[in-house]
Design a protein around this motif. Structure first.
Motif, mmCIF file in Angstrom:
data_model
loop_
_atom_site.group_PDB
_atom_site.id
_atom_site.type_symbol
_atom_site.label_atom_id
_atom_site.label_comp_id
_atom_site.label_asym_id
_atom_site.label_seq_id
_atom_site.Cartn_x
_atom_site.Cartn_y
_atom_site.Cartn_z
ATOM 1 N N ASN A 103 0.784 -1.246 0.000
ATOM 2 C CA ASN A 103 0.000 0.000 0.000
ATOM 3 C C ASN A 103 0.809 1.285 0.000
ATOM 4 O O ASN A 103 0.255 2.356 -0.182
ATOM 5 C CB ASN A 103 -0.907 0.022 1.234
ATOM 6 N N SER A 104 2.097 1.183 0.256
ATOM 7 C CA SER A 104 2.922 2.397 0.337
ATOM 8 C C SER A 104 4.384 2.023 0.152
ATOM 9 O O SER A 104 4.749 0.837 0.227
ATOM 10 C CB SER A 104 2.752 3.056 1.708
ATOM 11 N N GLY A 105 5.197 3.054 -0.055
ATOM 12 C CA GLY A 105 6.627 2.820 -0.229
ATOM 13 C C GLY A 105 7.256 2.197 1.003
ATOM 14 O O GLY A 105 8.022 1.238 0.924
ATOM 15 N N THR A 106 6.919 2.735 2.158
ATOM 16 C CA THR A 106 7.562 2.241 3.374
ATOM 17 C C THR A 106 7.202 0.777 3.630
ATOM 18 O O THR A 106 8.033 -0.005 4.084
ATOM 19 C CB THR A 106 7.219 3.138 4.588
ATOM 20 N N GLU A 107 5.995 0.415 3.299
ATOM 21 C CA GLU A 107 5.576 -0.980 3.499
ATOM 22 C C GLU A 107 6.328 -1.915 2.527
ATOM 23 O O GLU A 107 6.653 -3.049 2.882
ATOM 24 C CB GLU A 107 4.072 -1.052 3.267
ATOM 25 N N ALA A 108 6.599 -1.402 1.338
ATOM 26 C CA ALA A 108 7.382 -2.196 0.385
ATOM 27 C C ALA A 108 8.810 -2.381 0.892
ATOM 28 O O ALA A 108 9.414 -3.448 0.720
ATOM 29 C CB ALA A 108 7.376 -1.519 -0.979
ATOM 30 N N ILE A 109 9.348 -1.350 1.542
ATOM 31 C CA ILE A 109 10.694 -1.468 2.132
ATOM 32 C C ILE A 109 10.677 -2.526 3.236
ATOM 33 O O ILE A 109 11.578 -3.377 3.330
ATOM 34 C CB ILE A 109 11.169 -0.107 2.695
ATOM 35 N N GLU A 110 9.646 -2.495 4.076
ATOM 36 C CA GLU A 110 9.533 -3.510 5.137
ATOM 37 C C GLU A 110 9.552 -4.911 4.522
ATOM 38 O O GLU A 110 10.247 -5.813 5.000
ATOM 39 C CB GLU A 110 8.228 -3.331 5.936
ATOM 40 N N ALA A 131 20.269 8.397 4.016
ATOM 41 C CA ALA A 131 19.228 7.717 3.234
ATOM 42 C C ALA A 131 17.852 7.979 3.826
ATOM 43 O O ALA A 131 17.712 8.193 5.034
ATOM 44 C CB ALA A 131 19.485 6.212 3.245
ATOM 45 N N TYR A 132 16.842 7.935 2.960
ATOM 46 C CA TYR A 132 15.449 7.935 3.423
ATOM 47 C C TYR A 132 14.714 6.796 2.718
ATOM 48 O O TYR A 132 14.748 6.679 1.496
ATOM 49 C CB TYR A 132 14.731 9.254 3.113
ATOM 50 N N HIS A 133 14.060 5.956 3.525
ATOM 51 C CA HIS A 133 13.325 4.825 2.943
ATOM 52 C C HIS A 133 11.897 4.731 3.462
ATOM 53 O O HIS A 133 11.223 3.740 3.197
ATOM 54 C CB HIS A 133 14.050 3.513 3.245
ATOM 55 N N GLY A 134 11.444 5.710 4.236
ATOM 56 C CA GLY A 134 10.084 5.641 4.759
ATOM 57 C C GLY A 134 10.090 5.779 6.267
ATOM 58 O O GLY A 134 11.148 5.948 6.887
ATOM 59 N N LEU A 215 17.501 -2.064 -4.162
ATOM 60 C CA LEU A 215 17.492 -0.667 -4.629
ATOM 61 C C LEU A 215 16.107 -0.080 -4.410
ATOM 62 O O LEU A 215 15.099 -0.647 -4.842
ATOM 63 C CB LEU A 215 17.895 -0.567 -6.098
ATOM 64 N N ASP A 216 16.080 1.042 -3.717
ATOM 65 C CA ASP A 216 14.841 1.758 -3.430
ATOM 66 C C ASP A 216 14.608 2.766 -4.552
ATOM 67 O O ASP A 216 15.323 3.753 -4.667
ATOM 68 C CB ASP A 216 14.974 2.456 -2.069
ATOM 69 N N GLU A 217 13.602 2.473 -5.376
ATOM 70 C CA GLU A 217 13.239 3.372 -6.475
ATOM 71 C C GLU A 217 11.851 3.948 -6.266
ATOM 72 O O GLU A 217 11.124 4.205 -7.227
ATOM 73 C CB GLU A 217 13.324 2.609 -7.796
ATOM 74 N N VAL A 218 11.490 4.121 -5.004
ATOM 75 C CA VAL A 218 10.170 4.691 -4.719
ATOM 76 C C VAL A 218 10.053 6.067 -5.379
ATOM 77 O O VAL A 218 9.018 6.421 -5.920
ATOM 78 C CB VAL A 218 9.925 4.766 -3.199
ATOM 79 N N GLN A 219 11.137 6.834 -5.361
ATOM 80 C CA GLN A 219 11.082 8.153 -6.001
ATOM 81 C C GLN A 219 11.582 8.134 -7.461
ATOM 82 O O GLN A 219 10.875 8.592 -8.345
ATOM 83 C CB GLN A 219 11.829 9.201 -5.177
ATOM 84 N N PRO A 220 12.773 7.575 -7.738
ATOM 85 C CA PRO A 220 13.241 7.661 -9.131
ATOM 86 C C PRO A 220 12.528 6.726 -10.114
ATOM 87 O O PRO A 220 12.598 6.943 -11.321
ATOM 88 C CB PRO A 220 14.731 7.301 -9.048
ATOM 89 N N GLY A 244 7.074 2.606 -5.745
ATOM 90 C CA GLY A 244 5.892 3.163 -5.056
ATOM 91 C C GLY A 244 5.530 4.472 -5.728
ATOM 92 O O GLY A 244 5.666 4.610 -6.946
ATOM 93 N N LYS A 245 5.116 5.434 -4.948
ATOM 94 C CA LYS A 245 4.823 6.804 -5.417
ATOM 95 C C LYS A 245 4.246 6.853 -6.838
ATOM 96 O O LYS A 245 3.061 6.609 -7.027
ATOM 97 C CB LYS A 245 6.080 7.658 -5.324
ATOM 98 N N GLY A 246 5.069 7.179 -7.837
ATOM 99 C CA GLY A 246 4.611 7.396 -9.203
ATOM 100 C C GLY A 246 3.964 6.183 -9.845
ATOM 101 O O GLY A 246 3.250 6.307 -10.840
#
Ligand SMILES: Cc1ncc(COP(=O)(O)O)c(C=O)c1O
Length: 395
Positions: A103-110, A131-134, A215-220, A244-246
């Protein structure tokens, strides 16, 4: 409405922008006085196709007429989620063929962190300073800003930090390491790109010791940098990709993607290794499917690179020290945090939406919808330059 907003809705800063939204369309948000604001932020990189893109709206409406939530994740066959996962696989290397929707970027990181521990049987996670991951406990544990974490300790154990772009630090990745987690382009830190084949070197070190690379691509991710996935610029394929996000085209979503064999480790010992009620929600998945189709079938990614060139050519001013980033994930660096804040607030007054980055206080976020036109970019940049001229004597 403003006083109710401040009283009843939990606030995260003492000074929210508090614009009262009436409606939004394309690259504009309208307030309740019907003032139009050109959007250079896109809901913080989330509204990849702008506001209420007709194809996204149509997909949502069509799905609403069929069914909404029917069952927890993973039990029933729901066409939008299946098609979305398949479409992502078609655009990814074979080793990234299986997607878990959340449901969200942070949950995908978890999910990604759990998957890495489960798949390797190791516990150590290596993350990057700045770094920021949620903001849930696991994601916060791999965030590289101590002052933002301190009040919430204890966080998850066995997390160690390296400095992004520092190859000496890669020695810290060892046989104990379950995974290294990095943003493909560091976002909150100031849109810092990997330099001198950094990600390839991280990949090589991970392979040497059997650690996984997340690799966290929630933003890029999802077209923002001019390629569908940011890693395509840097000759490095992760073991687990987080998006996530976009991806949602304005709807809430997250996803983590890995090989099918790795994902299968979530099925047994224990079974139900990751659970979500709403992940893969059919209406959200339909919106995401329409979004990914539009981004991959149109010229938007190639245009993002042309639009980057336009931004860079227009935003030339003594008070802009640097433009960082790629495609439409750009940031203008100013000489001071005070100037950045004054610019953001004055821009809102003049009908242009700008925003801060999370940690780099001198930065102005330039992450408009991918659908923004060159005329709209020119119009927004003109406002920025006018404000900078107005305030230049103060700085
Ligand atoms: C790189 C990165 N990872 C993860 C997240 C968390 O995503 P969400 O806010 O959807 O939980 C964000 C959000 O800003 C992000 O930029």
């Amino acid at each position: 409405m403003t006083s109710d907003f401040l009283l009843y809705q939990a606030q995260t800063t003492p000074h929210p922008l508090a614009m009262e939204v009436s409606h939004a369309e394309g690259c504009y948000i309208y307030d309740t006085n019907n003032k139009a604001y050109l959007d250079f932020v896109a809901g913080v990189s989330a509204c990849s196709l702008g506001h209420r893109h007709p194809k996204v709206v149509k997909a949502i409406k069509n799905q609403l007429d069929k069914y909404m939530h029917v069952m927890v994740y993973g039990e029933y066959i729901q066409q939008p989620a299946v098609e979305l996962a398949k479409l992502l696989a078609e655009h990814l290397p074979k080793s990234l063929e299986c997607t878990y929707l959340v449901n969200s970027g942070t949950e995908a990181i978890e999910g990604a962190l759990k998957l890495a521990r489960r798949a390797t049987g190791r516990s150590q996670i290596i993350a990057a300073n700045h770094a920021y991951h949620g903001n849930t406990m696991g994601s916060m544990s791999v965030m590289g800003y101590e002052e933002r974490k301190q009040a919430f300790r204890p966080l998850i154990p066995d997390v160690h930090f390296i400095t992004y772009n520092n190859t000496e630090d890669l020695k810290q990745i060892t046989y104990k390491t379950a995974a290294v987690i990095l943003e493909t382009i560091q976002g909150g830190a100031g849109f810092i790109e990997p330099k001198s084949n950094y990600l390839t070197k991280v990949r090589t070190r991970c392979d040497e010791v059997g650690a996984l690379l997340i690799l966290d691509e929630v933003q890029p991710g999802i077209g923002r940098t001019g390629k569908l996935f940011g890693f395509e610029h840097y000759n490095c394929i992760p073991d687990i990709l987080v998006t996530g996000k976009g991806l949602g085209g304005g709807m809430p979503i997250g996803a983590f993607t890995a090989s099918r064999s790795m994902m299968q480790t979530l099925q047994e010992f224990p079974k139900l290794g990751h659970i979500t009620t709403f992940g893969g929600h059919p209406v959200i998945a339909a919106a995401a499917l329409a979004t990914v189709k539009e981004i991959t079938e149109s010229n938007l990614m190639a245009e993002a690179l042309e639009k980057e060139v336009l931004f860079r050519s227009l935003l030339v001013h003594p008070l802009i020290t640097e433009i960082r980033g790629r495609g439409l994930m750009l940031t203008a660096i100013t000489p001071s945090a005070e100037l950045a804040t004054e610019l953001i607030l004055k821009a809102q007054g003049k009908g242009l939406i700008l925003f801060w980055l999370l940690f780099e206080t001198k930065a102005i976020r330039l992450t408009p919808p991918l659908t923004i036109t060159k005329e709209e970019i020119t119009k927004g940049c003109k406002i920025i330059l006018e404000i900078l001229d107005e305030i230049s004597s103060k700085y």
